[in-house]
Scaffold this active site. Structure first.
Site, PDB file in Angstrom:
ATOM      1  NE  ARG A  75      -5.095  -1.119  -9.085  1.00 10.32           N
ATOM      2  CZ  ARG A  75      -3.843  -0.679  -9.252  1.00 10.32           C
ATOM      3  NH1 ARG A  75      -3.584   0.605  -9.337  1.00 10.32           N
ATOM      4  NH2 ARG A  75      -2.841  -1.539  -9.324  1.00 10.32           N
ATOM      5  CB  CYS A 100      -2.063  -2.311 -16.146  1.00 10.80           C
ATOM      6  SG  CYS A 100      -2.894  -3.813 -15.650  1.00 10.80           S
ATOM      7  CG  HIS A 128      -1.801   1.122   1.315  1.00 16.20           C
ATOM      8  ND1 HIS A 128      -2.976   1.181   0.620  1.00 16.20           N
ATOM      9  CD2 HIS A 128      -1.682   2.288   1.963  1.00 16.20           C
ATOM     10  CE1 HIS A 128      -3.545   2.330   0.858  1.00 16.20           C
ATOM     11  NE2 HIS A 128      -2.788   3.023   1.679  1.00 16.20           N
TER      12      HIS A 128
HETATM   13  C1  PEP Z   1      -1.850  -6.238 -10.749  1.00 20.39           C
HETATM   14  O1  PEP Z   1      -2.180  -7.231 -10.099  1.00 20.39           O
HETATM   15  O2  PEP Z   1      -0.706  -6.083 -11.255  1.00 20.39           O
HETATM   16  C2  PEP Z   1      -2.808  -5.153 -10.969  1.00 20.39           C
HETATM   17  C3  PEP Z   1      -2.531  -4.163 -11.798  1.00 20.39           C
HETATM   18  O3  PEP Z   1      -3.964  -5.182 -10.244  1.00 20.39           O
HETATM   19  P1  PEP Z   1      -4.062  -4.766  -8.683  1.00 20.39           P
HETATM   20  O4  PEP Z   1      -2.736  -4.196  -8.267  1.00 20.39           O
HETATM   21  O5  PEP Z   1      -5.179  -3.802  -8.596  1.00 20.39           O
HETATM   22  O6  PEP Z   1      -4.378  -6.092  -8.062  1.00 20.39           O
END
Ligand code: PEP
Ligand code: MG
Length: 571
Positions: free
Chosen positions: A300, A496, A198
């Site tokens: 997201r 991403c 985080h």
């Molecule tokens: C990932 O898992 O790399 C992603 C982009 O999704 P999140 O970080 O929201 O799980």
């Protein structure tokens, strides 16, 4: 990577150089402010003799905690507001107050009474599982704050900052980071946390230089000057004049390296790579769209659903998605449908306790069980698309099988949405990328979860950071496999996850065949500048070296050796 570090000079009391993992680039310096740990109940307090008077004092403290959390919620970002509001509600919970009263009537001292009642509540919450179990941290936070009020000491967490400072913490919880801004916080140093924690995601989002996993961070005295380099992961306690000058020079070189960076992403010889922003809310969309980038590669959407008693209505969702699509105009927006479960629990879609939530009914799996939620979201996306007509692409999180991809693609296409894709976050999806891409129009690799599931290492567990390092050759091999699927089907593959925002690793990803990179908006200019320094063939060579390396460290070293000398200024 090794960074020149000066030996301990004479006459610098407390001078020390600490190393960690740089998770948000840039340099910073300022006085250290320790994020205070909770002091706990007073073990030497007298027993309660007047339960009524004690109860009034406790209620006053609980009210004060609720008021201060509500005030902070008002100043917090759109992401953090619901978290703080939900915590404030807990401080007003009559059940908690009456649990404390019971303790007081038994003669227990006031702070011990709060502590014991909170712990009893926590046991109850934990036994309920799912969303309620996740609230245990918030409840303890309420208890800690109330105890501080009763003891007349400052509340735990980030204090009000009198001057721009460097925050030093064990790790930062969502509620603690709620009101941070780059104006008041120059840098962040934590003892725990990892590249996808985080703290790391928040720091990158805010553009605050940050280093995590710094051993000895908690021994830094408050008020001591510290300097940090969030690119290379170095923290200097009580820096010397020369070290400060070196850091200022690094910062000047970084600004110079970024100076000419604008326009579309491309390698030096013109191979295009779309550079996109990760966003979570409509406000994020408006601020990212004002920047020099080519759209959003990851919206997201779960932020719209978290910390609510009921799912947002079709109308509310349509209005939010419309705002996001309008903000980006004709630039692309890749929407990820609801990715709930595990670290993102939903009150109104609690499927009960799971032994291993990260391996449980999360992401698209939850959408397939609560089809009503998925259908409403897709309907809202369709309506917003018809209203705006932008370049909208919709993808599913946590896809594991071809059946799931087919199920999702059918729904999205039936809603009249032009492009449907899958996230590649589970090794099974990477292994079957060619077949997946025969079903859908594009794939986007979520390196955060793909690392977690490839290495069987919890992404929230900081001490597993070396396994979660996106330079792990095994992870890169899965990226390569996904890109091979893209080439075989003529469909685009993007990244991403946080890996896409690392200027050096971005070169490797492009060399592996990725055609778009989505990241915290503040990282786009460094990645663009890095691409402009290198030809596509160099990126391909870097990719081959990285995938064939023995270790993540060797992969990074080999790639750095091939990089343009000025690249170092962008890290
Ligand atoms: C990932 O898992 O790399 C992603 C982009 O999704 P999140 O970080 O929201 O799980
Ligand atoms: Mg993910």
């Amino acid at each position: 990577m090794t960074v020149p570090s000066s030996p301990q000079p004479a006459g610098a009391p407390g001078h020390e150089i600490l190393h960690g993992i740089g998770v948000s680039a840039g340099t910073a310096s300022g006085p250290a402010v320790q994020v205070r740990p909770a002091p706990g109940p007073d073990t030497s307090e007298p027993p309660t003799t007047d339960a009524q008077e004690a109860s009034a004092r406790v209620r006053e403290a609980l009210d004060a905690v609720a008021t201060s959390l509500t005030e902070r919620a008002g100043r917090a970002s759109e992401h953090a507001r619901p978290i703080l509001e939900a915590t404030a509600m807990m401080a007003k919970d009559p059940g908690l107050a009456s649990g404390i009263d019971t303790q007081l009537k038994n003669g227990v001292g006031v702070t011990q009474a709060v502590h014991q009642a909170v712990e009893e509540y926590c046991v109850m919450f934990a036994s309920l599982g799912g969303y309620m179990a996740e609230r245990v941290t918030d409840l303890r936070d309420v208890g800690d704050r109330t105890i501080c009020r009763l003891r007349g000491v400052p509340e735990p967490g980030v204090p009000e900052l009198a001057e721009p400072s460097v925050l030093v913490a064990h790790d930062l919880a969502p509620a603690e980071t709620a009101t941070l801004t780059s104006q008041t916080v120059r840098g962040i140093v934590t003892a725990a946390g990892g590249p996808t924690s985080h703290t790391a995601i928040l720091a990158a989002q805010l553009g605050i230089p940050a280093v995590v996993q710094v051993k000895g961070a908690m021994l830094i005295d408050a008020g001591t000057e510290i300097a940090l380099d969030g690119g290379v992961g170095e923290v200097i306690v009580a820096p010397t004049k020369e070290e400060k000058e070196q850091l200022a020079e690094r910062s000047r070189r970084r600004r110079a390296a970024l100076a000419g960076s604008s326009g579309e992403g491309a390698t030096r010889d013109g191979k295009k790579v779309a550079l996109l922003a990760n966003i979570g809310t409509a406000d994020d969309a408006v601020s990212a769209a004002a920047q020099d980038l080519e759209g959003s590669g990851l919206f997201r959407t779960e932020f719209l659903f978290l910390e609510r008693d009921q799912a947002p209505s079709l109308e509310e969702q349509t209005a939010t998605y419309t705002r996001v699509f309008e903000a980006f105009g004709d630039r692309r927006v890749v929407v990820r449908t609801l990715d709930a479960g595990a670290d993102k629990p939903l009150t109104f879609a609690d499927l009960g306790e799971e032994e291993n939530p990260a391996l449980g009914r999360r992401g698209l799996r939850l959408g397939m069980i609560r089809e009503d939620l998925l259908d409403t979201q897709i309907e809202a996306l369709g309506a917003a698309y018809r209203a705006t007509g932008g370049d909208v692409r919709v993808m599913a999180p946590m896809v594991a099988t071809l059946d799931e991809a087919e199920y999702f693609a059918e729904k999205v296409r039936a809603a009249g949405l032009p492009k449907v894709g899958v996230m590649v976050e589970i090794p099974a999806a990477a292994l079957r990328a060619e077949q997946m891409l025969s079903i859908v129009d594009f794939a986007s690799i979520g390196t955060n979860d793909l690392s977690q599931y490839t290495m069987a290492a919890d992404r929230m567990q900081g001490e597993l950071a070396p396994l979660l390092d996106p330079w792990q050759p095994a992870l890169l091999q899965l990226v390569r496999l996904t890109c091979e699927g893209g080439r075989a089907t003529g469909k685009p593959v993007g990244v991403c996850g946080e890996a896409g925002g690392d200027p050096l690793l971005a070169l490797v990803l492009v060399g592996l065949g990725v055609s778009s990179l989505s990241m915290a908006p503040g990282r786009v200019s460094a990645v663009r500048a890095a691409l402009r320094l290198h030809d596509y063939s160099t990126c391909q060579q870097m990719a081959a070296y990285a995938v064939n390396a023995q270790t993540s460290v060797a992969a990074k070293e080999a790639v750095l050796a091939l990089a343009h000398p000025n690249l170092i200024d962008l890290l």
